[in-house]
Design an enzyme around this catalytic site. Sequence first.
Site: not given
Length: 548
Positions: A434, A439, A324, A180
Amino acid sequence: MAGYDQTLKPFLWRAERLHPQQEVVSRTHEGIVRNTYSEYADRTRQLANALEEAGIEDGDRVGTFCWNHHRHAEVYFAAPNIGGQLHTINPLLPPEHVQYIVQNAEDKVLFVDQSLLEPFEAAYDEEAFETVEQFVVMGSDVPETSLEPVTDYESFVGAQDAEYDWPELDEENPAGMCYTSGTTGKPKGVEYTQKMLWAHTMATLTPQGLGIEEDDVVMPVVPMFHVNAWGLPFSTTAAGAKHVYPGPSPDPADLVQLIEEEGVTMTAGVPTVWLGVLEYLQENDADLSSLERIVIGGAAAPESLIRQYDDLGVEVVHAWGMTEMSPIGTVAHLKADLQDISKEEQYKKQAKQGLVVPGLEFKVVDDDGNEVPWNGEDFGELYIRGPWVTDSYFKRPDANESDFEGSWLKTGDVVTVDEDGYIKIVDRAKDVIKSGGEWISSQELENAIMAHDDVSEATVVGAPHEKWQERPVAFVVPTDDAAIDEDAFLEELNEFLMEDYPKWWTPDSVVHIDEVPKTATGKFDKKTLREQHDIESLLDDAPDPDAE
């Protein structure tokens, strides 16, 4: 019991036997190189013999520090099929990350492109690279370099026999490895077994995956150092299709030329690549009549981008995945019962990350661990599992505890799922804004802003706010012909956004920048952006979003 282990070997065998004259085309420093599958298979066997002579044994890692070209593609099949492990290294990573990755992986042989020798040597550290026994420079000669022992690729393979008896491998043998990008800490290694890469290849070949056919001409622009170029070297070979590799640092003109001259039908890369091609097409004539579809991933495809390519007769296939996951997890194909919905509704479906590909399962859970309904409104974190999804990180038990729950990978993506099963990423968990207990999706806001005619690129971050906790700030890169006054443009932009979004979603501040910083995999780098700007001060004079 399975009758035979699932490995990569049959894909190359089939391509050579059924499509011996199909081409593998590569743009290189030495010009365009053409090989047939028959020649490609011979060269891959020569490389297998060379790697074996260099001492590569079961489980040894073979590192690559390379662009997309035929020699890199030869390593893709030679290294894993002799029992080694293909380890692709991102050359755009900081030197200290490259050092950590090579040391952590314990690479034994390392292939390096000529054009990447300078950054590679800058990362070279005798202690970190102590396991490396051979450096191979991709090409037919070795420029001046401090690396040793070193040889050129053609000398490395040239004297070897084109016959090689591939060993019978266990499907659980490690075959690949990718790290990653490490934006929130040290890079994490993900290992891919033979069975994982086999299963991923088979899934991408289905119509519900990428649907590659033998008459396709596939050009992966997504780098081969980034999650195996989304598996395209494997799946293109398995299909017996033609490969076109764009080589070192291709610009939009290079990509358009390859599409025209090689008859590319399918290509793939991150959105910024295809935004650059669109800008090139505005100033230059080009024949894209062969191009049928562009697979876009790595970051969300703006709906405006999908529309513009649709106007050119090119389908944008929006896909999502992770390192992944080998990496593909969803593809935004239109289901059969949605073919007759309006064009506007189709664009909205295509802009979502899409439908889970056959073979995977997912669930979306809220903060209390409960699964959320598929209504397109309730959201939670996406968990996913399947035969090509890893369940651990290489030598990282600390990360294993936080990123996995049994067989489930906790993706860190906040998503909704609509009634038709289309997954839409609202944001990365760390990037969602937020505001006043509600949101705001920074990703959705970015895509909406990039639909404005005067905006080339945009990214949105949350800035601390005394009353509302956080408020959105937009960083915009104007198009070449746009002159933006930040204060005046803020008002114009917010009027544009309020056609589709409530006022409290609109940015409180707009900052004009020359370029959005990118991560090593081409994604918008908000961490670097925050380091470059005093985010907290940007809202000092901003109006209250609640005011009329």
